[in-house]
Design a protein around this motif. Sequence first.
Motif, PDB file in Angstrom:
ATOM      1  N   GLU A  16       7.133   5.955  15.180  1.00  0.00           N
ATOM      2  CA  GLU A  16       8.411   4.905  15.849  1.00  0.00           C
ATOM      3  C   GLU A  16       8.817   3.773  14.882  1.00  0.00           C
ATOM      4  O   GLU A  16       9.932   3.262  14.702  1.00  0.00           O
ATOM      5  N   GLU A  17       7.656   3.476  13.899  1.00  0.00           N
ATOM      6  CA  GLU A  17       7.990   2.036  12.779  1.00  0.00           C
ATOM      7  C   GLU A  17       9.179   2.545  12.012  1.00  0.00           C
ATOM      8  O   GLU A  17      10.174   2.039  11.879  1.00  0.00           O
ATOM      9  N   HIS A  18       9.159   3.888  11.583  1.00  0.00           N
ATOM     10  CA  HIS A  18       9.994   4.513  10.541  1.00  0.00           C
ATOM     11  C   HIS A  18      11.375   4.845  11.329  1.00  0.00           C
ATOM     12  O   HIS A  18      12.404   4.723  10.409  1.00  0.00           O
ATOM     13  N   GLY A  50       0.749  -1.208   0.032  1.00  0.00           N
ATOM     14  CA  GLY A  50      -0.103   0.103   0.011  1.00  0.00           C
ATOM     15  C   GLY A  50       0.971   1.315   0.154  1.00  0.00           C
ATOM     16  O   GLY A  50       1.559   1.531  -1.016  1.00  0.00           O
ATOM     17  N   ARG A  51       0.557   1.934   1.112  1.00  0.00           N
ATOM     18  CA  ARG A  51       1.225   3.538   1.038  1.00  0.00           C
ATOM     19  C   ARG A  51       2.712   3.399   1.170  1.00  0.00           C
ATOM     20  O   ARG A  51       3.440   4.167   0.386  1.00  0.00           O
ATOM     21  N   GLY A  52       3.498   2.537   1.601  1.00  0.00           N
ATOM     22  CA  GLY A  52       4.931   2.219   1.355  1.00  0.00           C
ATOM     23  C   GLY A  52       5.835   3.423   2.287  1.00  0.00           C
ATOM     24  O   GLY A  52       6.758   3.496   2.046  1.00  0.00           O
ATOM     25  N   SER A  53       5.116   3.916   3.537  1.00  0.00           N
ATOM     26  CA  SER A  53       5.872   4.848   4.344  1.00  0.00           C
ATOM     27  C   SER A  53       7.147   3.987   4.920  1.00  0.00           C
ATOM     28  O   SER A  53       8.130   4.902   5.030  1.00  0.00           O
ATOM     29  N   ASN A  54       7.028   2.753   5.532  1.00  0.00           N
ATOM     30  CA  ASN A  54       8.247   1.936   5.785  1.00  0.00           C
ATOM     31  C   ASN A  54       9.335   1.910   4.686  1.00  0.00           C
ATOM     32  O   ASN A  54      10.592   2.168   5.026  1.00  0.00           O
ATOM     33  N   LEU A  55       8.638   1.860   3.544  1.00  0.00           N
ATOM     34  CA  LEU A  55       9.747   1.657   2.525  1.00  0.00           C
ATOM     35  C   LEU A  55      10.441   3.017   2.346  1.00  0.00           C
ATOM     36  O   LEU A  55      11.764   2.853   2.162  1.00  0.00           O
TER      37      LEU A  55
HETATM   38  C1  GRF Z   1       2.400  -0.373   9.075  1.00  0.00           C
HETATM   39  O1  GRF Z   1       1.688   0.310  10.243  1.00  0.00           O
HETATM   40  C2  GRF Z   1       3.138  -1.717   9.238  1.00  0.00           C
HETATM   41  O2  GRF Z   1       3.164  -1.906  10.665  1.00  0.00           O
HETATM   42  C3  GRF Z   1       1.821  -2.682   8.934  1.00  0.00           C
HETATM   43  O3  GRF Z   1       1.467  -2.120   7.913  1.00  0.00           O
HETATM   44  C4  GRF Z   1       1.680  -0.725   7.800  1.00  0.00           C
HETATM   45  C5  GRF Z   1       2.143  -0.285   6.544  1.00  0.00           C
HETATM   46  O4  GRF Z   1       2.473   1.186   6.364  1.00  0.00           O
HETATM   47  N1  GRF Z   1       2.328  -3.906   8.832  1.00  0.00           N
HETATM   48  P1  GRF Z   1       3.406   1.556   5.321  1.00  0.00           P
HETATM   49  O5  GRF Z   1       2.636   0.854   3.712  1.00  0.00           O
HETATM   50  O6  GRF Z   1       4.690   1.274   5.234  1.00  0.00           O
HETATM   51  O7  GRF Z   1       2.910   3.163   5.388  1.00  0.00           O
END
Ligand code: GRF
Length: 219
Positions: free
Chosen positions: A179-181, A13-18
């Motif tokens: 925090e994930e980022h 989806g959004r890919g903000s962690n990417l």
């Molecule tokens: C994040 O909240 C991650 O923890 C979960 O899915 C979401 C993905 O967000 N597994 P994004 O696509 O990285 O913005």
Amino acid sequence: MTRRLGLAVLASGRGSNLQAILDSIDSGRLDAQVALVLSNTPRCLALDRASEAGIPTCCITRKASGGRASQLARIHDALVEADVDLVVNAGFNLILSSATVEHFRNRMLNIHPSLLPAFAGGMAPKPQRDALEHGVKVSGCTVHLVTDELDAGPILAQATVPVLDDDTPDTLASRILVEEHKTLPKVIQWFAEGRVLIQGRRTYILPEPVQQQTARVAG
Ligand code: GRF
């Protein structure tokens, strides 16, 4: 000079962690290179982000594959062919085949928006909603190794956030996402430095590289 840690990032989806991974690489905080971004969703923001960064992308849908089994087989082949050191599930909403999990055992990560083992399963905002409904006072994110059991592999890192009285699933999700980022690129950098020691369910981040490989498994 040693090879940079090669990554395949799976996103739906959004890919903000990417994006956090790409930004960490750009700023020199993460010594890795993304060799492939693979999605199961056509036209998702994650694929746009990858293309913008000049990273090879691959989209493998169930429909185009003619069913789930063949989709999973194609994903397996694409990941093996990419010949990466680490596979990172960063918002990927598909459960991979046992063959893929086994192939990348101790070399595949997932990030989940809760403090596992609480509120496992489901994509955002379900874990955040479950946490609010349960009434927890602290939540956060977990980066863990992928095993055949959903969201249950050995934990590598967790980060916490307070749950506020007026939180909604969305406001809690936004606070966790910050925090994930930070947490996901940090864990990947530990692998790049060869500092991850895995002993059964316990993982240890050593002060010095253990040896010239992605992670060391003891015991
Ligand atoms: C994040 O909240 C991650 O923890 C979960 O899915 C979401 C993905 O967000 N597994 P994004 O696509 O990285 O913005």
